[in-house]
Structures are given as C-alpha cells and as structure tokens.
Design a protein around this motif. Structure first.
Motif, short mmCIF file in Angstrom:
data_model
loop_
_atom_site.label_atom_id
_atom_site.label_comp_id
_atom_site.label_asym_id
_atom_site.label_seq_id
_atom_site.Cartn_x
_atom_site.Cartn_y
_atom_site.Cartn_z
N PRO A 189 60.95 3.98 63.12
CA PRO A 189 60.02 3.80 63.48
C PRO A 189 60.81 5.43 64.45
CG PRO A 189 59.65 1.49 64.78
CD PRO A 189 61.81 2.10 64.04
N ALA A 190 62.19 5.83 64.96
CA ALA A 190 62.41 6.80 65.26
C ALA A 190 62.34 7.98 63.96
CB ALA A 190 63.39 6.54 66.29
N PHE A 191 63.20 7.34 63.05
CA PHE A 191 63.16 8.11 62.18
C PHE A 191 61.53 8.42 61.67
CE2 PHE A 191 64.97 8.35 57.46
CZ PHE A 191 65.04 10.09 57.79
N LYS A 192 61.22 7.54 61.49
CA LYS A 192 59.33 7.54 60.40
C LYS A 192 58.79 9.40 61.52
CE LYS A 192 55.58 5.92 59.43
NZ LYS A 192 55.13 4.84 59.00
N ALA A 193 58.71 9.07 62.86
CA ALA A 193 57.84 9.29 63.00
C ALA A 193 58.79 10.90 63.40
CB ALA A 193 58.54 9.10 64.59
N HIS A 194 60.15 10.97 63.05
CA HIS A 194 60.78 12.22 63.00
C HIS A 194 60.25 13.58 61.55
CE1 HIS A 194 64.39 15.46 62.42
NE2 HIS A 194 64.26 15.07 61.22
N LEU A 195 60.42 12.20 60.59
CA LEU A 195 59.65 12.63 59.00
C LEU A 195 58.68 13.28 59.08
CD1 LEU A 195 61.11 9.73 57.10
CD2 LEU A 195 62.10 12.06 57.25
N GLN A 196 57.65 12.43 60.46
CA GLN A 196 56.43 12.88 59.99
C GLN A 196 55.68 14.37 60.72
OE1 GLN A 196 55.14 9.38 61.84
NE2 GLN A 196 53.97 8.41 60.34
N ARG A 197 57.21 14.90 61.68
CA ARG A 197 56.75 16.00 62.45
C ARG A 197 57.67 17.45 61.47
NH1 ARG A 197 58.96 13.07 66.86
NH2 ARG A 197 60.99 13.44 65.76
N ASN A 198 57.96 17.52 60.02
CA ASN A 198 58.55 17.58 58.98
C ASN A 198 57.82 17.72 57.39
OD1 ASN A 198 60.49 19.60 60.52
ND2 ASN A 198 60.58 16.97 60.93
N LEU A 199 57.33 16.30 57.59
CA LEU A 199 57.01 15.97 55.54
C LEU A 199 55.61 16.21 55.90
CD1 LEU A 199 60.44 14.49 54.44
CD2 LEU A 199 59.56 16.39 54.04
N ASP A 200 54.63 15.65 55.14
CA ASP A 200 53.68 15.08 54.61
C ASP A 200 53.47 13.59 54.19
OD1 ASP A 200 53.42 14.46 51.63
OD2 ASP A 200 53.49 16.46 51.63
N GLU A 201 52.06 13.12 54.44
CA GLU A 201 52.17 12.06 54.60
C GLU A 201 52.38 10.89 53.80
OE1 GLU A 201 51.91 8.68 57.32
OE2 GLU A 201 51.19 10.58 57.84
N ASP A 202 52.32 11.50 52.28
CA ASP A 202 52.53 10.97 51.29
C ASP A 202 54.03 11.32 50.72
OD1 ASP A 202 50.08 10.28 50.48
OD2 ASP A 202 49.95 12.77 49.24
N ALA A 203 54.99 11.46 51.44
CA ALA A 203 56.43 12.25 51.24
C ALA A 203 56.77 10.68 52.89
CB ALA A 203 56.51 13.81 51.38
N VAL A 204 56.49 10.73 53.23
CA VAL A 204 56.92 9.72 54.21
C VAL A 204 56.44 8.49 53.50
CG1 VAL A 204 57.10 8.86 56.85
CG2 VAL A 204 56.90 11.25 56.31
N ASP A 205 55.32 8.33 52.80
CA ASP A 205 55.46 7.02 52.51
C ASP A 205 56.32 6.17 51.27
OD1 ASP A 205 53.15 6.14 54.61
OD2 ASP A 205 51.77 7.02 52.94
N THR A 206 56.63 7.70 50.38
CA THR A 206 57.10 7.87 49.65
C THR A 206 58.95 7.07 50.25
OG1 THR A 206 56.67 8.59 47.74
CG2 THR A 206 58.27 8.48 47.58
N ILE A 207 59.60 7.54 51.19
CA ILE A 207 60.78 7.59 51.45
C ILE A 207 60.97 6.08 52.17
CG2 ILE A 207 62.19 7.86 53.77
CD1 ILE A 207 61.34 11.15 53.32
N ASN A 208 59.42 5.38 52.82
CA ASN A 208 59.04 4.03 53.49
C ASN A 208 59.45 3.00 52.34
OD1 ASN A 208 58.24 1.89 55.25
ND2 ASN A 208 55.72 2.45 54.63
N GLU A 209 58.24 3.42 51.26
CA GLU A 209 58.51 2.24 50.51
C GLU A 209 60.12 2.27 49.08
OE1 GLU A 209 54.61 2.98 47.42
OE2 GLU A 209 54.26 2.07 49.34
N ALA A 210 60.42 3.06 48.80
CA ALA A 210 61.85 3.65 48.42
C ALA A 210 62.83 2.02 49.44
CB ALA A 210 61.86 4.72 47.75
N SER A 211 63.00 2.56 50.47
CA SER A 211 63.49 2.56 51.57
C SER A 211 64.30 0.94 51.36
CB SER A 211 64.21 3.28 52.97
OG SER A 211 63.01 3.44 53.58
N ASP A 212 62.60 0.01 51.36
CA ASP A 212 62.44 -0.67 51.80
C ASP A 212 62.65 -1.53 50.67
OD1 ASP A 212 61.43 -1.34 54.30
OD2 ASP A 212 58.88 -1.77 53.80
N LYS A 213 62.46 -0.95 49.55
CA LYS A 213 63.13 -1.98 48.36
C LYS A 213 64.86 -2.21 48.17
CE LYS A 213 61.73 -2.66 43.13
NZ LYS A 213 60.95 -2.23 42.92
N VAL A 214 65.27 -0.82 48.58
CA VAL A 214 66.54 -1.46 48.60
C VAL A 214 67.01 -1.63 49.84
CG1 VAL A 214 69.09 0.14 49.10
CG2 VAL A 214 66.90 1.11 48.07
#
Length: 881
Positions: free
Chosen positions: A84-109
C-alpha cells in the motif's frame, strides 16, 4: 451461505491471516481442528480458488508456470504495509492505468513464487521485460508484496558495475525502506556493497524485520555473502528468501567465477526463490535445464507487458511479420534513425586494437548533426515544459576507456565554438540550425505523435543557455566525473561503453550516436539505451548508427516479438518450461548470445503450414549488383509463368489485370524458390529452408501441385485508381497486365534497400479460392478456407511493381528503384496439411535442449522420473543446484 454474508467477510480475513503462516491444505486442517463448520470451510476454499485463479489467469503478463503447483497467492489484503505504501508512492507519479499494470504484473510474479511457509523450496523463474521499460518498478512491487506475505530476506543482484548497483539501492531505499523504515534493515547502502554484519542471529531472529541486500555480481562480494550465510545457516530455516537477479543474462550464465558463486549463495538458503529479470533472455532460455549450476527458468517464465507509449525496437526500427500475422499490421518503424556513412564510422572508432592508443575521433558531418540536434531538441523540451529537465545524449563508440577519453577534447571544442558563434549571431551556423530543425520536424511531425509543435524561433531563444548548461562526461570505471542525476536537472553528453550499456538509465535520453561494433543479440539490445518512455518528447529522439547496425536492430525487433509470441504459444498449448522450449530465431551474421552461454542449445525445427512468405525488401541503389538482382528475379518469374502455361491450365479470371494457372507441378515451384531471390533482410524467406520444406511435404504426398497467380491491374489507360496509365507487362503467351503500385516506408526513403512493409492485399491469398459466400476475410479465414478447398495445394503470387511507384500517403515515400521499369514481388502461400500434423525441417532457430529433462526409456537404462516426482510433490524441495 452468501459471499456477502458478513460472517464470510470476517472469516475470510481470518482465513487469509492463517494463509500467511501455512499453505492452503494445512490451513484447511487447522480450521477443521478448530471445529469450523464444513460449509464455511467450503465457502472459504471456493473464494480462495476464485481469487488465486483470477491472478494466475491474468492475460498480462503472459506466463508459463509449474504443472500441478498449488495456487496460494490471493493478492494484497487489509493490514499490509509495504505494497500500500509503494502503491501510494506510484500514484503520486504515474497515472492510474500505469499503476494498475504494475499491480497486476507484480501480483502474477508473486503468485508464481513458493508459499513462504513451505518447510523447504528452491525454485527458478524468469521475468522477461523490455529494455528501459520499468523492470525495477515490477520487482519493487514483487518485493513489497512478498514481504507482506512473509518473505524475510531480499537479495537483489544488480549488474556488474557500481553505478547500476548504486542506482538500484537508491531506488529501493526511496520506494521501499523509507516508506516503512521500522520494517526494514539495510545490510548494503548506496555507498557500500555487502559487508558481513556481526551477530546474524539478532538480525534473523526478529520476525518483523526484513533484510535488504543490493549486491553487485562481483566474485569478492559474492564470496563474502556466501561465507556470511554459511555462518548464519542455523538461523536461516525460518527466513524465506527471494533473490532477484537483475540483468539475469549477464554474468549469471556460464561464467567460471560468478555462476558457481550465485549457485553457492542459493545453496545456503533452505527456502529460496530465484527470479531473474532481463530484457534479453536469450542466454537464460538456452541454458542447460538440468545443469546443477545453471539458471534455466524451469519453474516459470513471465513476459511483462508494455504500454503503447513505449518506444521499443519494433516501434523505432520496424520488424518483419511473424507467422500468421497480417503484414499490413506490422510496425514499419518511426523515421528517427539516421545512418552514419561507413567512411564516417572509420573516423569515429579505431579500426583495430593497435590503433586505440593513438586514436583521435573527428566530429564528422553526421556526428555534428547529432550534437546540434541534441541542443535543438533539449531547447524544444524547455519550450514545452517551461523549465530545464534531465536531457541526455549518448555517444557509444567503443568499449575501451581510452577511446572514451579521446572524445572529450573535440566535444569541448565544439561546445565552445558553437557558443561563441551563437553569441556572435554567426550567419552560417544560424542557417545550419534552422535547416536542421525544419528538416527533422518535417520528417517526424510532433502532432502525429501527440506532442505540441514548436517553432524554430521559440527554440532559438533557449539555445545559448542549453549549450552553456551542457556537461560532457566520460562515464567509465576510471573517470572521477560520473553521471549524476540526483543533484538537479542535468543536460549532458555522456561518452561511455560498458557502464552505459547495462541497466543504467540515462535520464531524458534524446540523442544516441552508436558506432560500437557487436554481433551478439543480447549485448546489442542492451546497448540500446534509447528504448523506453519519452513523455512530452516522443517526437524528438534520434539515433545515429551505421546502415548494417540499423538492419540488425530490425532483425532483433523481429526476434524479440517472435520470442514473446513463442511464450504465448506455449501458454496456449498448456506447456511448462520443462516440456517445451522457447525458440529463438538466428541470423547469418549475428550470434544469439556468447558461445559459452549456449552450449546446451540445439537447433529447432520449422514448419510452414498455414504461413505466408512474401518479398518485402528490394535493392534500390545504383550499381551492377542491384541490376543483376532484379534481372534474375524477372527471369525466374518468366520461367515459372512459361512452365505454368505449359504444364498447368489457365483459369479464366473475372478481374482485369489478374491471371491464374492451376495444377502447376511442384518441381517448377521448387526451381522458382531456388532461383528467385528474396532479400537477405527477409529472414523468414530462406530459400534453402523453404525448398527443403516443400520437398519434405512432397515426399508425404502434399504440395505436388500448386496454383500460380499474377496480380497486376487493368492495363487499359486511366483504369488505375490513381487516374494514370499503368505500365504494361507482357507475360509468356501474350497476356498483358498493368503494373501495381507499392511504395516504401517514409523512414526508409533514403535507403539503398526499399522496404514496402507488405506486398499482398487482404484478399490476395484467396485468389484461387471461391469466396463469393464469405462476407469478410482475414488471414485466419483464408487459411481455414484453403484447408477446406485446397488442402494440399500451395499458391504462388507474383506482382509486377512499378519501379517508380508514387506515394499518396503521408507515411509513405516514392518507391524510387533505379534501373528496371518493373520489379517483381513474390509471395508463397502454404496450406495447412490434412490432419493437422505438419512436417518439419531443421532450421535457423535455437532452443534449450530439453532431451535430458525427461530422458527417453531405453533397454539399458530405466526412465528417470525424479524431476516429475519433485514437481508433483509440492512439499518436497527441488534438488539444490
């Protein structure tokens, strides 16, 4: 019991808390021992299956996993702190689609990792990213989520140079440690690589502490790490570990010192997952699957997605169509590549080793244009953003640091002279700058790439300050003045070699000058630091390189796309990495990876069933060789048409300008394939391979007869769509057809080899089929129709192309082929064989040798099923390397 029942929600959180401490089957036993009702247990198991399956079945990233692995990861949950802390950090610098992509890709790894509560595990996986595309963000997310689920030790192997190790450590401190400082203990720092900390028992006993080590792939450092782990062995059993190998194809594979040391580090960790990250996985995919110190990804392979804004090899250089792909949909490449003439290359890098000590580079005309464009484009970025931002130019000429240093004086002199000339309003320079700006912005219009157009007058006002701000840095291990993006906006011309060719990000890279010689896939791709995201300046990057190097990168773009398609193919066929190897296309002048890294590789096999092979490239320069090339092809075409009229029969065509002969014997087609020349850049059209395939199909009773078509236009005056009269071409037997128009890609307009991107039209493959009842067509529909109507007949399509074809679209240029009036294009359409089982011929692809993973049974030796046993029993650790 409904899923929305509050009792289910409460029980679900408790169930997930149990799952952090035990695998799913043990949690089920615990619940039963606590007398939890069976119907509630069933609901929790069902929900867990839904959540874990949702992650494993994500379309991106594509992934191949272990057979019969027990799904365990259901994603982040309430109470997590790191993600949650890293996601909040990403949301300050990237759009929501980019954050969702990182979220889903890291989930699968994370879902591919072992459950951290298993008593023992040792797995191997590979994550394939893209050069300069955010692999670090992905493995940072993986680290955060794995830490939230119970992994304790995180070792990141970060390249072989201090600069990359320092950059990675700094990013992980910013994105992980500082966001939750009480949860993390750093054993390494940006300034210092691994130094054994005292009293490992105290570090490893604290269950709420995660250990972070960012370690260089260096023999001395790795020996110290292994020795420390040996001393801490008694305390490691309760510390599940994740080892992230960034740039996993570098040093890890087949090196005498580093490879066994990394394997030695893994052997000390009783519960460890090894995950390699790389954009160039060729060495990893060709590693020995059963080697004790090899790192073949036996447990999983994932291919990370990239957004449409990513400027990768195929976006910049274009590529060839893959099997079954509509050529019209294949990227042709942006008009951003500028060729450096061969005589200039000789002035920019030493010809041989003995010349290095005395080499003095010259600022050649191309090199000068590159530098001036760097200043112009940097000024344009300041106009757009209203402020100075990181802006970099890369000069990569040689690996030797003495060559790097030799560039400093001429670059400093050019900077000084240009600054003085600007201040004096030198007419010659001002004209040169304006012409360069107008020429480049005309070739790559800003609005076509969604960027704001800027006038030369706006740019000119910023130029003096841009030149003043420019630093010229020699970045190599001996230099004291290195790249630094941490101290504010930097405008820099960086000259280097190995330190700039792996992992390290050149912030705001706009211009690249690349004359370094290399013929190895992974080395060459990794040197392409120009790949990546260019927000706000997608129209400004330029790459200056020799013509042959440009062609190699186009081939590599095809290789990369095909490799990812291969992963998709294995996924569709439900194969694991140990059951089917990913094939990698070869090149006649290049090596896939270093020979030491592919000792276990074998040649793969090809099958053309259902494929379309067409000519895309044509010699366009002046000279006897090009004339002979076209004359030879015209002769091969006429010979085939003569034979078709003699041994086949002509089918009446309702379309003026088109002709069709049926039942032409296969021997005539074989002779055509062996004499008609596809250009060497058409890597999927190797004459030897195609003829071998046809022969093999003929031996099994297929392709003994072919249909041959000529696809011209109505030769009557003003019959063409363009309103002009086509040139007339007389065929054997007296038939006359008109020439067709095929133009070249705009980015290719000045090349000596014309790239038309696609030869065939969308319905051309159906020339010999009855399609009156087929309302719409595409390649798949036409393949299916051919299987029904002409299951064992191939089709040859011949196109008389006007050598002076004129472009009518903005993204196209005149064909402009010097010499012949007519250029003959050719295409071969192969039917899928009856029964679906295609013949194969050995060809120019490599793949890992899986023959020893599941050895065939023989009379002398029983079949070895130990690997199967390990895979099936999820509680038994795989053998240590």
């Amino acid at each position: 019991m409904s899923e929305n029942d509050p009792r289910i929600s409460s029980a679900w959180e408790t169930y997930r808390n149990f799952l952090d401490h035990a695998p799913p089957h043990q949690v089920t036993q615990q619940l039963r021992s606590l007398s939890v009702p069976e119907n509630l247990i069933a609901e929790l198991i069902k929900r867990h299956e839904v959540e874990t399956t949702k992650i494993l079945e994500l379309k991106e990233p594509l992934g191949l996993g272990r057979e019969n692995a027990t799904p365990w990861y259901a994603g982040p949950r309430k109470g997590d702190r790191n993600w949650p802390a890293f996601k909040a950090h990403l949301q300050r610098n990237l759009d929501e689609d980019a954050v969702d992509t990182i979220n889903e890709a890291s989930d699968k790894v994370v879902a591919m990792l072992d459950h951290p509560a298993k008593p023992a595990f040792d797995s191997r996986g590979l994550v394939v990213g893209h050069v300069q595309s955010g692999k670090t963000s992905n493995f940072t997310g993986v680290i955060c989520k794995a830490a939230d689920r119970g992994y304790r030790i995180f070792i990141v192997l970060s390249g072989v140079h201090n600069a990359l190790r320092r950059q990675t450590q700094t990013r992980l401190i910013r994105d992980v440690v500082r966001l939750n400082p009480t949860l993390w203990h750093q054993i390494t720092t940006p300034e210092h690589d691994f130094t054994p900390p005292p009293n490992p028992a105290a570090l490893l006993a604290a269950k709420d502490q995660h250990l972070l080590l960012v370690v260089k792939k260096n023999a001395v450092v790795l020996r110290k790490l292994r020795k420390w782990l040996v001393g801490a062995r008694a305390h490691l059993q309760n510390c599940p570990a994740l080892l992230i190998d960034d740039e996993a194809d570098q040093a890890t594979i087949a090196t005498k010192s580093i490879n066994p040391l990394i394997a030695g580090v893994l052997r000390q960790l009783p519960r460890v997952c090894y995950v390699g990250y790389t954009a160039t996985p060729f060495a990893n995919l060709l590693a020995d699957p059963v080697g004790k110190e090899d790192f073949y990804p036996r447990d999983f392979i994932l291919s990370l997605p990239r957004s449409e804004d990513y400027q990768g090899p195929e976006t910049l250089f274009g590529r060839s169509p893959l099997d079954g792909e509509d050529p019209a949909n294949v990227p042709g490449g942006l008009d951003m590549i500028r060729e450096i003439p061969d005589d200039e290359v000789a002035a920019m890098r030493p010809a041989k080793k003995s010349d290095i000590a005395t080499f003095e580079p010259k600022v050649t005309p191309s090199f000068r244009k590159a530098i001036l464009w760097f200043w112009l484009s940097t000024a344009a970025r300041r106009v757009r953003s209203g402020k100075a931002e990181h802006s970099s130019m890369l000069v990569h000429a040689h690996s030797d640091t003495r060559v790097h240093d030799s560039y400093k004086l001429p670059l400093e002199q050019l900077k000084l002279e240009t600054g003085k000339q600007l201040a004096a309003e030198d007419h010659g320079l001002l004209v040169e700058l304006r012409r360069l700006w107008e020429a480049e912005t005309g070739r790559v219009p800003a609005d076509e790439l969604g960027e704001h157009s800027v006038t030369y007058e706006d740019v000119a006002g910023f130029l003096p300050q841009v030149i003043t701000d420019t630093k010229i840095i020699m970045d190599h291990y001996r230099s004291t003045n290195r790249l630094d993006y941490e101290s504010g906006a930097t405008t820099v011309i960086a000259v280097g070699g190995n330190t700039l060719s792996r992992g390290l990000t050149l912030e705001g890279l706009v211009v690249s000058v690349f004359v370094r010689s290399s013929d190895v896939y992974d080395t060459l791709l990794q040197m392409g630091r120009w790949f990546g995201y260019r927000p706000g300046y997608k129209d400004l990057p330029r790459i200056y390189m020799p013509a042959e190097m440009r062609r190699w990168f186009t081939h590599l773009a095809t290789v990369e796309a095909e490799m990812r398609s291969e992963i998709d193919r294995l996924l569709v066929e439900h194969k694991t990495p140990l059951e089917m190897a990913v094939r990698i296309r070869c090149h006649p002048k290049m090596r896939v990876t270093a020979p030491s890294k592919q000792k276990a590789a074998v040649r793969a096999a090809a099958a053309y069933g259902g494929a379309l092979v067409e000519s895309r490239y044509f010699p366009a320069g002046k000279g006897e060789e090009a004339e002979k090339w076209h004359a030879n092809n015209a002769k091969a075409v006429m010979r085939l048409l003569q034979a078709s009229g003699t041994d086949g029969w002509q089918d009446g065509s309702p379309v003026p300008g088109r002709r069709l002969w049926r039942d032409v014997p296969g021997d005539h087609i074989l002779r055509f394939v062996r004499t008609y020349r596809f250009h060497e850049k058409s890597t999927d059209a190797a004459a030897g391979l195609i003829s071998a395939y046809i022969e093999k199909r003929m031996d099994t009773g297929g392709l003994t007869a072919w249909n041959v078509g000529v696809l011209g236009v109505d030769p009557a005056p003003n019959a063409s769509k363009a309103g002009s009269s086509p040139k007339k071409v007389e065929l054997p037997g007296g038939d006359v057809v008109g020439t067709v128009v095929r133009t070249r890609l705009t980015a290719n307009r000045y090349d000596d080899v014309a790239d038309i991107k696609t030869l065939t039209g969308s319905r051309d493959e159906g020339l010999d089929l009855k399609l009156d009842k087929v309302p719409a067509v595409n390649r798949t529909i036409l393949q299916n129709e051919r299987s029904k109507q002409q299951p064992e007949k191939g089709l040859v399509l011949l196109y008389p192309i006007d050598a002076e074809s004129k472009a009518t679209k903005q993204d196209r240029a005149d064909l402009n082929i010097v010499g012949p009036a007519v250029v003959w294009g050719g295409a071969l359409v192969f039917p899928k064989p009856i029964g679906g089982q295609d013949v194969e011929v050995e060809y120019d692809y490599l793949a890992a040798d899986l023959s020893r993973v599941f050895p065939a049974a023989t009379d002398e030796e029983p079949e070895d099923v130990s690997v199967l046993d390990q895979d099936l029993d999820t509680d038994v650790p795989a053998a240590a390397p």
